[in-house]
Write an enzyme that holds these catalytic residues in place. Structure first.
Site, PDB file in Angstrom:
ATOM      1  NE  ARG A   1       2.758-141.984  -3.023  1.00  0.00           N
ATOM      2  CZ  ARG A   1       1.732-141.257  -3.473  1.00  0.00           C
ATOM      3  NH1 ARG A   1       2.149-139.821  -3.832  1.00  0.00           N
ATOM      4  NH2 ARG A   1       0.389-141.357  -3.224  1.00  0.00           N
TER       5      ARG A   1
ATOM      6  CD  GLN B   1      -9.432-136.919  -2.150  1.00  0.00           C
ATOM      7  OE1 GLN B   1      -8.861-135.898  -2.112  1.00  0.00           O
ATOM      8  NE2 GLN B   1      -9.983-137.241  -0.959  1.00  0.00           N
TER       9      GLN B   1
ATOM     10  CG  ASP C   1      -3.944-147.331  -3.056  1.00  0.00           C
ATOM     11  OD1 ASP C   1      -3.998-146.476  -2.048  1.00  0.00           O
ATOM     12  OD2 ASP C   1      -5.182-148.015  -3.351  1.00  0.00           O
TER      13      ASP C   1
ATOM     14  CG  HIS D   1      -6.257-136.792  -6.973  1.00  0.00           C
ATOM     15  ND1 HIS D   1      -6.328-136.468  -5.541  1.00  0.00           N
ATOM     16  CD2 HIS D   1      -7.126-135.843  -7.522  1.00  0.00           C
ATOM     17  CE1 HIS D   1      -7.023-135.447  -5.201  1.00  0.00           C
ATOM     18  NE2 HIS D   1      -7.523-135.180  -6.434  1.00  0.00           N
TER      19      HIS D   1
ATOM     20  N   GLY E   1     -12.073-141.681   4.875  1.00  0.00           N
ATOM     21  CA  GLY E   1     -10.466-141.548   4.796  1.00  0.00           C
ATOM     22  C   GLY E   1      -9.909-140.467   3.945  1.00  0.00           C
ATOM     23  CB  THR E   2     -10.552-137.851   2.171  1.00  0.00           C
ATOM     24  OG1 THR E   2     -10.059-136.669   1.921  1.00  0.00           O
ATOM     25  CG2 THR E   2     -12.050-137.413   2.472  1.00  0.00           C
ATOM     26  CB  SER E   3      -7.270-134.771   5.924  1.00  0.00           C
ATOM     27  OG  SER E   3      -6.856-134.017   4.437  1.00  0.00           O
TER      28      SER E   3
ATOM     29  CG  ASN F   1     -11.542-139.371   8.223  1.00  0.00           C
ATOM     30  OD1 ASN F   1     -11.082-139.830   7.444  1.00  0.00           O
ATOM     31  ND2 ASN F   1     -10.959-138.253   8.879  1.00  0.00           N
TER      32      ASN F   1
HETATM   33  C1  BV8 Z   1      -7.349-128.071  -9.401  1.00  0.00           C
HETATM   34  C2  BV8 Z   1      -1.725-136.683  -6.362  1.00  0.00           C
HETATM   35  C3  BV8 Z   1      -8.108-126.487 -10.990  1.00  0.00           C
HETATM   36  C4  BV8 Z   1      -1.446-138.306  -6.393  1.00  0.00           C
HETATM   37  C5  BV8 Z   1      -2.678-134.973  -5.286  1.00  0.00           C
HETATM   38  C6  BV8 Z   1     -10.379-124.494  -4.148  1.00  0.00           C
HETATM   39  C7  BV8 Z   1     -10.813-125.112  -5.433  1.00  0.00           C
HETATM   40  C8  BV8 Z   1     -10.200-125.547  -6.424  1.00  0.00           C
HETATM   41  C9  BV8 Z   1      -8.883-125.928  -6.285  1.00  0.00           C
HETATM   42  C10 BV8 Z   1      -8.197-125.342  -5.031  1.00  0.00           C
HETATM   43  C11 BV8 Z   1      -8.947-124.484  -4.036  1.00  0.00           C
HETATM   44  N1  BV8 Z   1      -8.005-124.174  -3.215  1.00  0.00           N
HETATM   45  C12 BV8 Z   1      -7.061-124.493  -3.614  1.00  0.00           C
HETATM   46  C13 BV8 Z   1      -6.842-125.296  -4.770  1.00  0.00           C
HETATM   47  C14 BV8 Z   1      -5.715-125.925  -5.295  1.00  0.00           C
HETATM   48  C15 BV8 Z   1      -5.360-127.251  -4.842  1.00  0.00           C
HETATM   49  C16 BV8 Z   1      -5.775-127.365  -3.511  1.00  0.00           C
HETATM   50  O1  BV8 Z   1      -6.700-128.167  -3.315  1.00  0.00           O
HETATM   51  N2  BV8 Z   1      -4.752-127.203  -2.457  1.00  0.00           N
HETATM   52  C17 BV8 Z   1      -5.006-127.581  -0.989  1.00  0.00           C
HETATM   53  C18 BV8 Z   1      -3.383-128.122  -0.634  1.00  0.00           C
HETATM   54  C19 BV8 Z   1      -5.369-126.189  -0.603  1.00  0.00           C
HETATM   55  N3  BV8 Z   1      -6.231-128.362  -5.704  1.00  0.00           N
HETATM   56  C20 BV8 Z   1      -5.802-128.605  -6.982  1.00  0.00           C
HETATM   57  O2  BV8 Z   1      -4.777-127.890  -7.405  1.00  0.00           O
HETATM   58  C21 BV8 Z   1      -6.544-129.483  -7.723  1.00  0.00           C
HETATM   59  N4  BV8 Z   1      -6.672-128.878  -9.112  1.00  0.00           N
HETATM   60  O3  BV8 Z   1      -8.026-127.503  -8.503  1.00  0.00           O
HETATM   61  O4  BV8 Z   1      -7.421-127.610 -10.677  1.00  0.00           O
HETATM   62  C22 BV8 Z   1      -7.945-126.336 -12.488  1.00  0.00           C
HETATM   63  C23 BV8 Z   1      -9.004-125.787 -13.240  1.00  0.00           C
HETATM   64  C24 BV8 Z   1      -9.072-125.760 -14.501  1.00  0.00           C
HETATM   65  C25 BV8 Z   1      -8.008-126.077 -15.147  1.00  0.00           C
HETATM   66  C26 BV8 Z   1      -6.812-126.702 -14.518  1.00  0.00           C
HETATM   67  C27 BV8 Z   1      -6.904-126.918 -13.066  1.00  0.00           C
HETATM   68  C28 BV8 Z   1      -5.693-130.767  -7.824  1.00  0.00           C
HETATM   69  C29 BV8 Z   1      -5.498-131.585  -6.541  1.00  0.00           C
HETATM   70  C30 BV8 Z   1      -4.844-132.932  -6.986  1.00  0.00           C
HETATM   71  C31 BV8 Z   1      -3.456-132.981  -6.299  1.00  0.00           C
HETATM   72  N5  BV8 Z   1      -3.010-134.129  -6.331  1.00  0.00           N
HETATM   73  N6  BV8 Z   1      -2.181-136.077  -5.212  1.00  0.00           N
HETATM   74  C32 BV8 Z   1      -0.610-138.565  -5.226  1.00  0.00           C
HETATM   75  O5  BV8 Z   1       0.376-138.114  -5.110  1.00  0.00           O
HETATM   76  O6  BV8 Z   1      -1.108-139.090  -4.359  1.00  0.00           O
HETATM   77  S1  BV8 Z   1      -3.446-134.509  -3.762  1.00  0.00           S
HETATM   78  C33 BV8 Z   1      -3.084-135.522  -2.472  1.00  0.00           C
HETATM   79  O7  BV8 Z   1      -3.940-135.065  -1.484  1.00  0.00           O
HETATM   80  C34 BV8 Z   1      -3.705-137.260  -2.743  1.00  0.00           C
HETATM   81  O8  BV8 Z   1      -4.171-137.348  -3.893  1.00  0.00           O
HETATM   82  C35 BV8 Z   1      -4.486-137.146  -1.594  1.00  0.00           C
HETATM   83  O9  BV8 Z   1      -5.593-138.262  -1.848  1.00  0.00           O
HETATM   84  C36 BV8 Z   1      -5.187-136.030  -1.519  1.00  0.00           C
HETATM   85  C37 BV8 Z   1      -6.078-135.661  -0.009  1.00  0.00           C
HETATM   86  O10 BV8 Z   1      -5.411-136.201   0.853  1.00  0.00           O
HETATM   87  P1  BV8 Z   1      -6.264-137.290   1.764  1.00  0.00           P
HETATM   88  O11 BV8 Z   1      -6.404-138.675   0.895  1.00  0.00           O
HETATM   89  O12 BV8 Z   1      -7.363-136.744   2.240  1.00  0.00           O
HETATM   90  O13 BV8 Z   1      -5.052-137.823   2.733  1.00  0.00           O
HETATM   91  P2  BV8 Z   1      -4.587-137.169   4.029  1.00  0.00           P
HETATM   92  O14 BV8 Z   1      -3.585-137.612   4.372  1.00  0.00           O
HETATM   93  O15 BV8 Z   1      -4.636-135.644   3.705  1.00  0.00           O
HETATM   94  O16 BV8 Z   1      -5.787-137.478   5.111  1.00  0.00           O
HETATM   95  C38 BV8 Z   1      -6.102-138.827   5.597  1.00  0.00           C
HETATM   96  C39 BV8 Z   1      -7.189-138.977   6.334  1.00  0.00           C
HETATM   97  O17 BV8 Z   1      -7.435-140.343   6.650  1.00  0.00           O
HETATM   98  C40 BV8 Z   1      -7.089-138.122   7.594  1.00  0.00           C
HETATM   99  O18 BV8 Z   1      -8.305-137.541   7.857  1.00  0.00           O
HETATM  100  C41 BV8 Z   1      -6.944-139.268   8.726  1.00  0.00           C
HETATM  101  O19 BV8 Z   1      -7.698-138.891   9.868  1.00  0.00           O
HETATM  102  C42 BV8 Z   1      -7.649-140.374   7.994  1.00  0.00           C
HETATM  103  N7  BV8 Z   1      -7.154-141.531   8.533  1.00  0.00           N
HETATM  104  C43 BV8 Z   1      -5.710-141.982   8.658  1.00  0.00           C
HETATM  105  N8  BV8 Z   1      -6.012-143.374   9.165  1.00  0.00           N
HETATM  106  C44 BV8 Z   1      -7.244-143.711   8.974  1.00  0.00           C
HETATM  107  C45 BV8 Z   1      -8.022-142.701   8.415  1.00  0.00           C
HETATM  108  N9  BV8 Z   1      -9.345-142.797   8.503  1.00  0.00           N
HETATM  109  C46 BV8 Z   1      -9.898-144.033   8.644  1.00  0.00           C
HETATM  110  N10 BV8 Z   1      -9.062-145.170   8.965  1.00  0.00           N
HETATM  111  C47 BV8 Z   1      -7.718-145.142   9.118  1.00  0.00           C
HETATM  112  N11 BV8 Z   1      -7.096-145.992   9.427  1.00  0.00           N
END
Ligand code: BV8
Length: 232
Positions: A63, A95, A98, A113, A179-181, A205
Site C-alpha cells: 500500500r 482515517q 495515505d 489510524h 468518503g467513509t462507510s 459520500n
Molecule cells: C478501538 C488501519 C478501543 C489503517 C483501520 C465500538 C466502540 C469502539 C470500538 C469498537 C466498537 N465496536 C467495535 C469496535 C472495535 C473496532 C471496530 O470498529 N470494528 C468494526 C469492524 C466493527 N474498532 C477498533 O478496534 C478501533 N480501536 O476502538 O480501540 C480501545 C480502547 C482502549 C484501549 C485500547 C483500545 C481501531 C479502529 C482502527 C482500525 N484500523 N485501519 C489501514 O490499514 O488503513 S480501520 C480501516 O477502516 C481504515 O482505517 C479505514 O479508514 C477504516 C474505515 O473505512 P472507510 O475509510 O470508511 O473505508 P470503507 O471502504 O469502509 O468505506 C469507503 C466509503 O467511501 C464508502 O461509504 C463508499 O461508498 C465511499 N466512496 C467510495 N468511493 C467514493 C466514496 N465516497 C465519495 N467519493 C468516492 N469516489
C-alpha cells in the site's frame, strides 16, 4: 467557502478511504475493496502481526508502494484550499493512512489510524520514516530492539490523538464526514458526539453510510465533485 457560514465558526472534517478512491487507492469495503485479497479486519490486528509479520509488513509495503503512483484529487485539493483560507478553527481528521491530504497542502490535519510512510518501535514507541520494504525484526535506531512495525492503528488498538479529536468535536459548529462507510469505531460515532455538542452535521459520500440517518444533510456522489462544490 461554505457560504452559509461566517468564518468565526469551527469546522471538523472526518475523511475515509472514499476521498482517495478517485486518486486510484482501493477502498476497504466497496467493490474491489481488498488488498491482495485480504480483508483489512484480518490483517490489521496485533494478532496477525504476531502470527505472520511478513504478511502484515507486505500488506503495508504494497500500500505504501501504491502511493508513488497516485496523486491528490480535486477533493483533497478543495480541503487544502479551505484549510488555507478558513480564519476559524478547522481540523481535518483522516482515517486514511495515505499522504494525499498533505500532498494537496492540508496543514491542520491529524491521522487517527496512523500513516503508511511511518514506522513505529513496538518497544519504545520511537517513530521513524518507513523506508523501502521494512523487513520484520528491523532494529529500532533509538533503543536497538528488533521491533519496528508499521505505524498503523490496528483493530483493538487506541486510535491516535483521541483527546485532541474529542476537544475539536466539542468545539466545532459544523461536522463534515467525507468518503467513509461509518463501519469503524470510534470514528463512526463522531457524528453522534458532534450532534450532542450542538454542531450541524453534513455527509458527503458516494452512497448512504451506516450512519447517514444521524446527519442533518447528506449529499451523494463522487467526492471530487461534492467537496469542491461545498468548499467553493
Ligand atoms: C478501538 C488501519 C478501543 C489503517 C483501520 C465500538 C466502540 C469502539 C470500538 C469498537 C466498537 N465496536 C467495535 C469496535 C472495535 C473496532 C471496530 O470498529 N470494528 C468494526 C469492524 C466493527 N474498532 C477498533 O478496534 C478501533 N480501536 O476502538 O480501540 C480501545 C480502547 C482502549 C484501549 C485500547 C483500545 C481501531 C479502529 C482502527 C482500525 N484500523 N485501519 C489501514 O490499514 O488503513 S480501520 C480501516 O477502516 C481504515 O482505517 C479505514 O479508514 C477504516 C474505515 O473505512 P472507510 O475509510 O470508511 O473505508 P470503507 O471502504 O469502509 O468505506 C469507503 C466509503 O467511501 C464508502 O461509504 C463508499 O461508498 C465511499 N466512496 C467510495 N468511493 C467514493 C466514496 N465516497 C465519495 N467519493 C468516492 N469516489
Amino acid at each position: 467557502m461554505p457560504v452559509h457560514m461566517n468564518d468565526e465558526r469551527g469546522i471538523m472534517i472526518l475523511t475515509g478511504a472514499g476521498i482517495s478512491a478517485e486518486s486510484g487507492l482501493a477502498t476497504f469495503r466497496g467493490p474491489g475493496g481488498l488488498w491482495e485479497g485480504h480483508r483489512v479486519e484480518d490483517v490489521c490486528t496485533p494478532e496477525a502481526l504476531a502470527a505472520d509479520p511478513a504478511l502484515v509488513h507486505r500488506f503495508y509495503d504494497l500500500r505504501r508502494d501504491a502511493l508513488n503512483d497516485v496523486t491528490p484529487n480535486a477533493a483533497h485539493e478543495a480541503l487544502a484550499r479551505l484549510d488555507a483560507a478558513w480564519a476559524g478553527e478547522l481540523l481535518i481528521v483522516t482515517q486514511n493512512v495515505d499522504d494525499l491530504h498533505e500532498r494537496a497542502g492540508a496543514k491542520r490535519l491529524l491521522h487517527m489510524h496512523g500513516e503508511l510512510r511511518s514506522a513505529l518501535c513496538a518497544s519504545c514507541d520511537e517513530r521513524a520514516p518507513w523506508p523501502d520494504p521494512l523487513p520484520p525484526g528491523t532494529s529500532c535506531a533509538a533503543c536497538g530492539a528488533p521491533a519496528m512495525r508499521p505505524d498503523i492503528v490496528f483493530f483493538g488498538e487506541m486510535p491516535y490523538q483521541m483527546e485532541a479529536i474529542e476537544a475539536a468535536l466539542s468545539r466545532c459548529d459544523l461536522f463534515v464526514s467525507i468518503g467513509t462507510s461509518g463501519a469503524v469505531y470510534p470514528a463512526a460515532g463522531f457524528v453522534q458526539l458532534a450532534r450532542r455538542y450542538g454542531a450541524e452535521t453534513l455527509e458527503l459520500n458516494l452512497e448512504p453510510s451506516a450512519g447517514s440517518d444521524w446527519f442533518d444533510d447528506s449529499r451523494f456522489g463522487p467526492a471530487s465533485v461534492l467537496v469542491p462544490a461545498w468548499v467553493d
